[in-house]
Design a protein around this motif. Sequence first.
Motif, mmCIF file in Angstrom:
data_model
loop_
_atom_site.group_PDB
_atom_site.id
_atom_site.type_symbol
_atom_site.label_atom_id
_atom_site.label_comp_id
_atom_site.label_asym_id
_atom_site.label_seq_id
_atom_site.Cartn_x
_atom_site.Cartn_y
_atom_site.Cartn_z
ATOM 1 N N ASN A 64 19.255 -3.334 26.736
ATOM 2 C CA ASN A 64 18.621 -3.586 25.440
ATOM 3 C C ASN A 64 17.593 -2.541 25.051
ATOM 4 O OD1 ASN A 64 19.471 -6.411 24.268
ATOM 5 N ND2 ASN A 64 19.390 -6.632 26.507
ATOM 6 N N LEU A 65 17.455 -1.486 25.828
ATOM 7 C CA LEU A 65 16.568 -0.388 25.450
ATOM 8 C C LEU A 65 17.260 0.496 24.410
ATOM 9 C CD1 LEU A 65 15.062 0.640 28.917
ATOM 10 C CD2 LEU A 65 14.007 -0.746 27.119
ATOM 11 N N PRO A 66 16.481 1.298 23.676
ATOM 12 C CA PRO A 66 17.079 2.168 22.643
ATOM 13 C C PRO A 66 18.192 3.031 23.235
ATOM 14 C CG PRO A 66 14.699 2.154 22.443
ATOM 15 C CD PRO A 66 15.014 1.397 23.694
ATOM 16 N N PRO A 67 19.332 3.139 22.539
ATOM 17 C CA PRO A 67 20.508 3.817 23.110
ATOM 18 C C PRO A 67 20.312 5.290 23.393
ATOM 19 C CG PRO A 67 20.846 3.233 20.792
ATOM 20 C CD PRO A 67 19.601 2.544 21.224
ATOM 21 N N ASP A 68 19.359 5.971 22.723
ATOM 22 C CA ASP A 68 19.150 7.394 22.983
ATOM 23 C C ASP A 68 18.270 7.633 24.203
ATOM 24 O OD1 ASP A 68 19.541 10.168 22.265
ATOM 25 O OD2 ASP A 68 17.423 10.188 21.681
ATOM 26 N N GLU A 120 11.966 -3.077 16.431
ATOM 27 C CA GLU A 120 11.459 -4.440 16.324
ATOM 28 C C GLU A 120 11.611 -5.113 17.680
ATOM 29 O OE1 GLU A 120 13.750 -6.365 13.349
ATOM 30 O OE2 GLU A 120 15.601 -6.388 14.518
ATOM 31 N N THR A 121 10.781 -6.119 17.896
ATOM 32 C CA THR A 121 10.803 -6.803 19.186
ATOM 33 C C THR A 121 12.144 -7.485 19.417
ATOM 34 O OG1 THR A 121 8.413 -7.116 19.274
ATOM 35 C CG2 THR A 121 9.770 -8.672 20.539
ATOM 36 N N ILE A 122 12.670 -7.297 20.619
ATOM 37 C CA ILE A 122 13.950 -7.885 21.035
ATOM 38 C C ILE A 122 13.676 -8.867 22.169
ATOM 39 C CG2 ILE A 122 16.206 -7.401 22.069
ATOM 40 C CD1 ILE A 122 15.992 -4.584 20.836
ATOM 41 N N GLU A 123 14.225 -10.074 22.071
ATOM 42 C CA GLU A 123 14.068 -11.059 23.127
ATOM 43 C C GLU A 123 15.445 -11.497 23.616
ATOM 44 O OE1 GLU A 123 11.501 -14.275 22.105
ATOM 45 O OE2 GLU A 123 9.810 -12.972 21.557
ATOM 46 N N LEU A 144 10.394 -9.799 32.216
ATOM 47 C CA LEU A 144 10.247 -8.350 32.143
ATOM 48 C C LEU A 144 10.044 -7.948 30.686
ATOM 49 C CD1 LEU A 144 10.271 -5.551 33.443
ATOM 50 C CD2 LEU A 144 12.765 -5.594 33.378
ATOM 51 N N LEU A 145 8.889 -7.351 30.392
ATOM 52 C CA LEU A 145 8.588 -6.828 29.059
ATOM 53 C C LEU A 145 8.495 -5.317 29.142
ATOM 54 C CD1 LEU A 145 6.575 -9.530 29.507
ATOM 55 C CD2 LEU A 145 6.059 -9.050 27.120
ATOM 56 N N GLY A 146 9.010 -4.617 28.120
ATOM 57 C CA GLY A 146 8.902 -3.170 28.086
ATOM 58 C C GLY A 146 8.481 -2.690 26.711
ATOM 59 N N TYR A 147 7.413 -1.907 26.670
ATOM 60 C CA TYR A 147 6.906 -1.306 25.436
ATOM 61 C C TYR A 147 7.228 0.179 25.447
ATOM 62 C CZ TYR A 147 4.039 -5.568 25.368
ATOM 63 O OH TYR A 147 3.601 -6.869 25.383
ATOM 64 N N ASN A 185 3.123 -2.534 21.257
ATOM 65 C CA ASN A 185 3.451 -3.254 20.027
ATOM 66 C C ASN A 185 4.849 -3.870 20.158
ATOM 67 O OD1 ASN A 185 0.981 -2.563 18.423
ATOM 68 N ND2 ASN A 185 1.683 -0.488 18.839
ATOM 69 N N ASN A 186 5.814 -3.363 19.384
ATOM 70 C CA ASN A 186 7.178 -3.883 19.540
ATOM 71 C C ASN A 186 7.651 -3.672 20.973
ATOM 72 O OD1 ASN A 186 7.273 -4.586 16.848
ATOM 73 N ND2 ASN A 186 8.211 -2.652 16.219
ATOM 74 N N HIS A 187 8.443 -4.606 21.458
ATOM 75 C CA HIS A 187 8.847 -4.516 22.848
ATOM 76 C C HIS A 187 10.173 -5.218 23.068
ATOM 77 C CE1 HIS A 187 6.310 -8.131 22.376
ATOM 78 N NE2 HIS A 187 7.167 -8.711 23.215
ATOM 79 N N VAL A 188 10.733 -4.968 24.247
ATOM 80 C CA VAL A 188 11.923 -5.680 24.709
ATOM 81 C C VAL A 188 11.460 -6.694 25.755
ATOM 82 C CG1 VAL A 188 14.101 -5.494 25.967
ATOM 83 C CG2 VAL A 188 13.477 -3.752 24.286
ATOM 84 N N LEU A 189 11.765 -7.970 25.507
ATOM 85 C CA LEU A 189 11.432 -9.036 26.445
ATOM 86 C C LEU A 189 12.726 -9.607 27.007
ATOM 87 C CD1 LEU A 189 9.702 -11.268 27.799
ATOM 88 C CD2 LEU A 189 9.914 -12.562 25.672
#
Length: 892
Positions: A622-626, A704-707, A720-723, A877-881
Amino acid sequence: MNGPLCFLAASVVWIGVACVAWGQAAPATGEVSPDDIPKCVSRRTMPGGVTLAELANGLTVIVQENHAAPVATVRCYVGNTGSAFEGRHLGAGLSHVLEHVVAGGSTARRTEKEIERIVDTFGGATNAFTSTNMTAYYIDCPAKHTMTCIDLIADAMQHIRFEPTEFDRELAVVRREMSDGEVNRRRVMFKLLGQTIYTQHPVRHPIIGYADVLAQTTNQTIIDFYRERYVPNNQVFVVTGDVRTDEVLAEVARQWSGTGRSPETYVPMPDEPEQLSPREVFHEMDGATYDIVLAWPTVKLSHDDLYALDVASYILSQGDSSRLVRRMKYDRQLALSVTSSSYTPHFVRGWFGVMISSPKETWEEASAEALRGVYQLREELVTPVELEKAKKQKAAELVFGQQTVQQAADSLGRNLLSAGDPLFDHQYVKKIQEVTAEQVRDVARRYFLADRLNRVVIAPPGGAGKADGGETAGGEEPIRMVRLSNGVRVLLKRHPHLPMVNIQAYVMGGSLVDAPQTAGRSALLGSMLDKGTADHTAHQIAEYFDSIGGSFSTRGGRNTVYAKATVLREDFPKAAALLAECFTRPTFPDVEFQKVQHLALGAIARRADSPQSEIFEVFYDNLPPDSPYHVNQGGKVETVQRLSAGDLRAYHAKYFVPENMIVTVFGDVDPDAALALVEKQFGKLRPAPDAEPIDFGRDNTIAETIERHKQVGKPTGMVLLGYAGTSVLDKEDYAALTLLDAIMSGYSYPGGWLHNELRGAGLVYYVHAFQMTGPAPGFFAIMAQTQPDKVEEVVARIRKNVARAQAGEITADEFQAAVQMVTNLHAQENTTIGEMAQMAAVDELLGLGYDYDRSFDARIEAVSLEDVVRVAKKYLNNHVLVTASPLEAPQQ
C-alpha cells in the motif's frame, strides 16, 4: 554445548591475594566507612587481561581490560535464579517477573524516572534477560561513565523499592508477553520440547512461567524471592572495556558497603529418569510451513562426551557445505532451513537436536532425511576433512566471539556460573581439537538411539493429522581510500586487535533498481553469487569457507548487493580471491538457480508464520508505487516464479561495473598487501563510462491516508503506521527525525513517549518507531504488537502522541536527553571491523563519503528543538495504516 552457551578459556595464573586500595574511587552518594567495605579475599590474574576476584561478602567480580575502543559494559549475573531454580514456586516465573521489576525500577536511592534520566544522559544501553539458570542485568556505556553504571547496577541488585505502580505495570507486561509468546513458533516449539524431553526436572517449565500459577502468586512472594536470591554470594559482577581493574574493583566493593554474605542457596533438583521409549508431540499454529525438532537426551556440561557431541553437530549443520544443509536445503530441497545443536547445561543432562523448517509438501521426507543423517554418524566414521573443518570452525568461533566488550563480558559471566571458570572457552576449544572420528562415532552410538528419540512438530492448521582517528597505541590506522584505474574504490583499515580480517564488496542496486514486476530479483541475485563460478561449484565454495571456520555471505538488500567474509588472518589471501571470484565472475548455474528459487518461494510462504512479516507485506503493498519500499525485497510468488538465471546475468552485467563498486578490507592485515591483492582481483574489470546512473529521486508522497486491515488466524494484534519521510541524503531533516524517533520511542532500545505510555498501561508487548529509508526518500514508521481487542486503542494513542509532537509538546529536558541518548548510543554501535567496514562502504557508495559517520555527533547536536517540531509537522501527516488481528476490520 554449542546450543546454550556457545562456550568457546586459558590456564589460570595464581597471583595471590592482592587487595586494592578501596578508597581510590570517589563515592557516588556519599562517604562510607572503610570498615563497611567488603575486603578482597582472593584475586587471580588470568590470560587476556582478565582478573577474577572475590569479596568477603561472597560477591565474585570479573574485570577484563580492553582498550581497543572507549566503551565498556557493566553486568551482574544472579545465580540460583532462572526458571529451573525457583524451588517451591516452580512455574510462577518469579525470576522473569523480577527481571522486569528490577531492571530500571525505583530503588531506595532513586526513582525509576531518575534512573532513566541518568542512563539517557550518557547514552547508556540497558537491558536484562532471564534464562533457565540465571538472571542478568547490564548497561553498555561510554567508558568514562563506567563508575556510574557500576553504581546503578549495584543499587538495583540490593535496594529495589518495589513501587506498587511499577509492580502492577510490569506484571501486566509479563501477562501480555505470555499471551504473545503463544504466537511465536520458536518459543512454542522449545517449550514443547522441554516438556517432552524432560518429565520431572524443573528445566521442563518455561522461563516465563504459566499465567495461572503467576496469578496465584502474591507480590510479597516475589519480593521475598528477591531478598533471598539477590545476595552477594549468588552474584557475579562483570566489567569489560576501556577500564582500569583496580579502580573497578574498588568501586564495586564500595557499592556493596554494608551488604554482608547471606546463607548459601541450595535448590534441590530431582534427577531426570532415563528415557525408555520414543516421544512425539504435534501442535497446530497459524502459518504455512512445518517446524520440526528431533532430539535425544545426552549429557551435562561436565561430561567428556560434550566435545564429540559438539563436533557432531558442526559436521551435520555448520555451514552450507555441512551434511544436512547441503543435502536437505540445496541438493534435495526438502527444507527451508536446518540446524543442529548440542545443549549441555551444567545442572541437568542436556540434549542433541536437529531443527528443521520445511514446506508442507516435504516435511515428512525432511524429517526422515534428518534422521538418516544423524544415524549415519553411528555407522560411518566422519572424514578427516569434515573433522578438521569442525575443529577450525570452533577455533574461529572463539576469536570471532570476542570482538565486542559485550560478547566478552557475556562469555566471562556465563562461563563462571556454568563451568566455574570464566575462561572455560579456551579449554573447551583445546578439548575440541583432541576429538577423533572414532569418538564422534562412539557418542552417536551411545546417544542417538531410536528408543530415545523425541519429536516435536509445529504444523499449519489442519496439518497435525498427517503424522506418522590517528594511529592508536594498538596499531590501528585510519581508513584509507584508493581508487583503482578502472574506477573501483577500495577502503583499507588496519585493525590488529584480533588476528582476523574482514573483506566486503558492494554495488548499488537492490530495490532501487527493481520494479514491482521484478520484485525479488536483487534478493535472488544476492543469494546466487556464491552458487558457482567457472572455477568453483557452490559446494566447493561453501566447503572452503566452512573448512577454515570463516563466515561468508552474499545478499541483495534494499539499496545494495554485497558479499562479505570474515576469516582468520592466515586465510585472508585465498578467501579474498574466492570472494572476488564469486562477486565479479558468477555463472548463475541453472541447477543452482532452481534450488535458490525454490528456497525463495518457501520463504515467501513462510511469511504467513510471522505476524510481523504478514503486516509488513500488506504495508509494502500500500505504499506509493514509485517508492522502492513498495517493492517487497523477497518478491511475490508470481514475480519470483517468472525470474530466470538469464535475468540475473543481465542484472549482473548492468550493475556490477567498476564505477558502481566498492571493496573494503579491514582487520589485522598490511594495507599495502591487501591493496595489491584487491587490485589483482578487481582491477581487471572493464570500466563502463556510459552506465546509466541510478535514480534516487523517487516519489514517496502519500496523497491521502490509507487504512487497511488483514484478518489473520493468530491470536494477536499488529499495528503499523508509515508516514512519508526523507532520504539519508537530506542530512538536516534526517537528523531531526532521528531525534524525533528517540523522543517518541527511544533509540536502539525501548523508551520514549510511546513505550512509556503504551507499555506502561500494559497495552502492548512492544512499540517502536523507526526510519525506513535510504538514498531514495523513505518512511517514518511506528509498529506495535498488542491484544486483538486493543488494536483501535493502540492506534488512537499512537496518533495522539504524533499530534503531541506536531503541537510542540516536547520539553527542553526531553530534547536534551534525546540528543545525549542518540550520540552516546551511536558511539557504541559499529564496533566490529565488519560493522565499521559496512558503514564506510555504504556511506561512500551513497556519495556521503566513507568518513561521514565521524560527523554524526555534530549533525545531531546541530538540530534544535524547533527543528524536531518542524519535521513532525512536515512529515507526520497523511499515512498508511495497516492492522492485523483475528477480528474483522472496525467499522469506519
